[in-house]
Enzyme design. Structure first.
Site, mmCIF file in Angstrom:
data_model
loop_
_atom_site.group_PDB
_atom_site.id
_atom_site.type_symbol
_atom_site.label_atom_id
_atom_site.label_comp_id
_atom_site.label_asym_id
_atom_site.label_seq_id
_atom_site.Cartn_x
_atom_site.Cartn_y
_atom_site.Cartn_z
ATOM 1 N N ASN A 216 -10.601 -4.690 -11.107
ATOM 2 C CA ASN A 216 -11.272 -3.391 -10.970
ATOM 3 C C ASN A 216 -10.692 -2.410 -11.983
ATOM 4 O OD1 ASN A 216 -8.981 -1.883 -9.702
ATOM 5 N ND2 ASN A 216 -9.259 -3.474 -8.146
ATOM 6 N N LYS A 295 -12.167 -24.214 -17.291
ATOM 7 C CA LYS A 295 -13.188 -23.186 -17.532
ATOM 8 C C LYS A 295 -14.563 -23.699 -17.088
ATOM 9 C CE LYS A 295 -15.244 -20.406 -21.138
ATOM 10 N NZ LYS A 295 -15.567 -20.325 -22.551
ATOM 11 N N PRO A 316 -5.566 -10.703 1.968
ATOM 12 C CA PRO A 316 -4.779 -10.017 3.001
ATOM 13 C C PRO A 316 -4.751 -8.521 2.729
ATOM 14 C CG PRO A 316 -3.336 -11.151 1.447
ATOM 15 C CD PRO A 316 -4.739 -11.553 1.102
ATOM 16 N N PHE A 334 -3.474 4.949 0.267
ATOM 17 C CA PHE A 334 -4.391 5.701 -0.587
ATOM 18 C C PHE A 334 -5.811 5.284 -0.237
ATOM 19 C CE2 PHE A 334 -2.707 8.260 -4.158
ATOM 20 C CZ PHE A 334 -1.400 8.304 -3.724
HETATM 21 N N1 CTP Z 1 -4.852 -1.962 0.550
HETATM 22 C C1 CTP Z 1 -3.973 -2.986 0.627
HETATM 23 N N2 CTP Z 1 -4.421 -4.261 0.656
HETATM 24 C C2 CTP Z 1 -5.734 -4.533 0.591
HETATM 25 C C3 CTP Z 1 -6.656 -3.464 0.498
HETATM 26 C C4 CTP Z 1 -6.179 -2.193 0.468
HETATM 27 O O1 CTP Z 1 -2.745 -2.737 0.679
HETATM 28 N N3 CTP Z 1 -6.152 -5.773 0.604
HETATM 29 C C5 CTP Z 1 -4.350 -0.574 0.568
HETATM 30 C C6 CTP Z 1 -4.542 0.196 -0.719
HETATM 31 O O2 CTP Z 1 -3.433 0.050 -1.575
HETATM 32 C C7 CTP Z 1 -4.708 1.610 -0.221
HETATM 33 C C8 CTP Z 1 -5.388 1.443 1.117
HETATM 34 O O3 CTP Z 1 -5.086 0.114 1.542
HETATM 35 O O4 CTP Z 1 -3.472 2.219 0.018
HETATM 36 C C9 CTP Z 1 -6.861 1.635 1.132
HETATM 37 O O5 CTP Z 1 -7.460 0.866 0.132
HETATM 38 P P1 CTP Z 1 -9.035 0.842 -0.061
HETATM 39 O O6 CTP Z 1 -9.368 -0.170 -1.099
HETATM 40 O O7 CTP Z 1 -9.515 2.244 -0.280
HETATM 41 O O8 CTP Z 1 -9.479 0.395 1.388
HETATM 42 P P2 CTP Z 1 -10.121 -0.888 1.943
HETATM 43 O O9 CTP Z 1 -9.340 -1.278 3.150
HETATM 44 O O10 CTP Z 1 -10.273 -1.910 0.893
HETATM 45 O O11 CTP Z 1 -11.510 -0.337 2.433
HETATM 46 P P3 CTP Z 1 -12.910 -0.171 1.638
HETATM 47 O O12 CTP Z 1 -12.852 -1.077 0.469
HETATM 48 O O13 CTP Z 1 -13.915 -0.544 2.659
HETATM 49 O O14 CTP Z 1 -12.987 1.285 1.264
#
Ligand code: CTP
Length: 414
Positions: A216, A295, A316, A334
């Site tokens: 991303n 690949k 996870p 965050f």
């Molecule tokens: N996070 C994490 N592990 C994951 C997904 C997220 O530790 N597999 C943490 C991120 O580092 C951040 C928080 O969870 O501190 C929220 O991440 P975000 O991507 O906004 O949330 P998601 O749980 O993925 O929810 P969504 O994608 O539905 O917004």
């Protein structure tokens, strides 16, 4: 204090002793002045063999002092007056000889004399050694450096690498930008002294095959800024970073990972000893269920689909896993959202069972140098208005320090 002029209002004494690294102090002087400091340069006779006072006067916009007999001071006590005005004294380069003199309290020329005479409680001594690696490694130098540090001096470096003498090793003076960062760090309040902070940053990369993957647009800048701010505040910082192209902040221990599962393993290996865990990483929610060994070819083999289907499996949740530990560190999550910031942040606060979520509008902030944040906790929310990421990181560090110091009844974000 803005990131552009972090030394506004500070008056620095900048002392040069003899060494080829003197040429870098022209740039350092420029950076210190640009950062808002007033800089008073003192040079030893040996320093004048490498760079002229004219250069440093032009860059610092002040006459340079080179002698304890300088008659420009009404009372003829430059060594007393210069120290009284200063907020800190930086000696760069500090030669082996200058370090030996400082360690012994000798004072036979203006620079060492001023270092000895300065009001030590108010005006810290920062020392940036620069010398050949054999000179640095010599037991006499190491003994002198240990004595200086025991006497309260702050050691900046030295760095490692190519030396002017053609050798490679320890003893190089830190680069001007690194020295500037250390001076800025020196003036930050030590709100996290004795604390350990673990931070995740950047994206993760989930392999599809040996050459392709899912990732991303996270740049890692916010997480790296928090790592720097926490280190400046005196914390021992471990930064678990996904694939990003950012330099490691000084004093920060960095662990590089690629995938979410590697990030989780690295984090879990550290959590037991941490006071706070700040999850800024944009962790990929899913990864390919199977990683192709070779690949995947565009021209499919007979019997295979022309466009491969990508089966995904869930990664996870690192933050939720840490928050669910029996005795978790203070967890800060965050939330990067594209809409409904507050509602989504509140959902995450509950779902991940963390005491604090820092929310921002993701697409507007990825890769940018500034940001606006919303701190959301069980009791309310507080906005941190748009600023550069380091300024926001320092505010967040203050918030974390406050919560660590009031563990029973955490301060509301409202
Ligand atoms: N996070 C994490 N592990 C994951 C997904 C997220 O530790 N597999 C943490 C991120 O580092 C951040 C928080 O969870 O501190 C929220 O991440 P975000 O991507 O906004 O949330 P998601 O749980 O993925 O929810 P969504 O994608 O539905 O917004």
């Amino acid at each position: 204090m803005s990131e552009a002029t972090p030394l506004a209002g500070k008056h620095l004494l900048l002392g040069l002793s003899g060494g080829i690294a003197c040429y870098k102090v022209a740039e350092l002087t420029r950076l210190l002045v640009k950062a808002g400091a007033t800089v008073q340069v003192i040079m030893t006779e040996a320093a004048e063999a490498f760079i002229t006072p004219v250069t440093l006067q032009a860059l610092s916009n002040r006459p340079v002092y080179t002698s304890q007999w300088d008659a420009r001071q009404d009372n003829n006590m430059a060594h007393i007056n210069l120290g009284r005005e200063a907020d800190a004294m930086l000696i760069a380069p500090a030669s082996a000889d200058m370090i030996a003199k400082l360690a012994q309290g000798r004072a036979d020329e203006l620079l060492s004399l001023t270092a000895l005479a300065r009001p030590a409680q108010r005006c810290a001594l920062l020392v940036a050694p620069a010398m050949n690696r054999e000179m640095w490694a010599h037991p006499a130098t190491q003994r002198n450096v240990a004595q200086l540090v025991a006497d309260g001096a702050e050691l900046l470096g030295p760095g490692t690498g190519d030396q002017a003498c053609g050798e490679v090793g320890d003893g190089r003076m830190l680069e001007p930008q690194q020295l500037l960062d250390r001076v800025v760090a020196h003036f930050q309040p030590k709100l996290l002294a004795g604390r350990r902070v673990l931070i995740t940053a950047g994206p993760t990369y989930e392999a599809i095959d040996p050459v392709r993957g899912i990732t991303n647009r996270s740049s890692g800048k916010m997480g790296f800024a928090i790592a720097r701010a926490a280190a400046e505040a005196g914390a021992q910082v471990t930064l678990v970073a996904g694939p990003v192209h950012l330099p490691t902040p000084q004093g920060v221990r960095r662990i590089d990972v690629q995938s979410a599962r590697q990030m989780l393993d690295a984090v879990l290996a550290e959590t037991a000893t941490q006071d706070a865990f700040v999850a800024t990483a944009a962790v990929a929610d899913w990864r390919p269920a199977d990683v192709a060994e070779h690949k995947i070819k565009k021209n499919a083999a007979p019997g295979q689909a022309a466009v491969p289907a990508l089966a995904l499996t869930e990664n996870p949740d690192i933050l939720a896993t840490v928050a669910a530990l029996p005795t978790p560190p203070l967890c800060v999550g965050f939330a990067a959202e594209s809409q409904d910031l507050l509602k989504n942040a509140r959902d995450k606060l509950a779902r991940k069972r963390v005491p604090l979520i820092v929310a921002n509008l993701g697409p507007a902030t990825f890769g940018q140098d500034d940001n606006a944040l919303l701190l959301v906790d069980a009791r309310g929310q507080r906005e941190l208005s748009r600023a550069d990421k380091l300024t926001l990181a320092r505010e967040l560090v203050r918030e974390i320090a406050q919560r660590l110091n009031t563990p029973v009844s955490p301060a509301s974000a409202s």
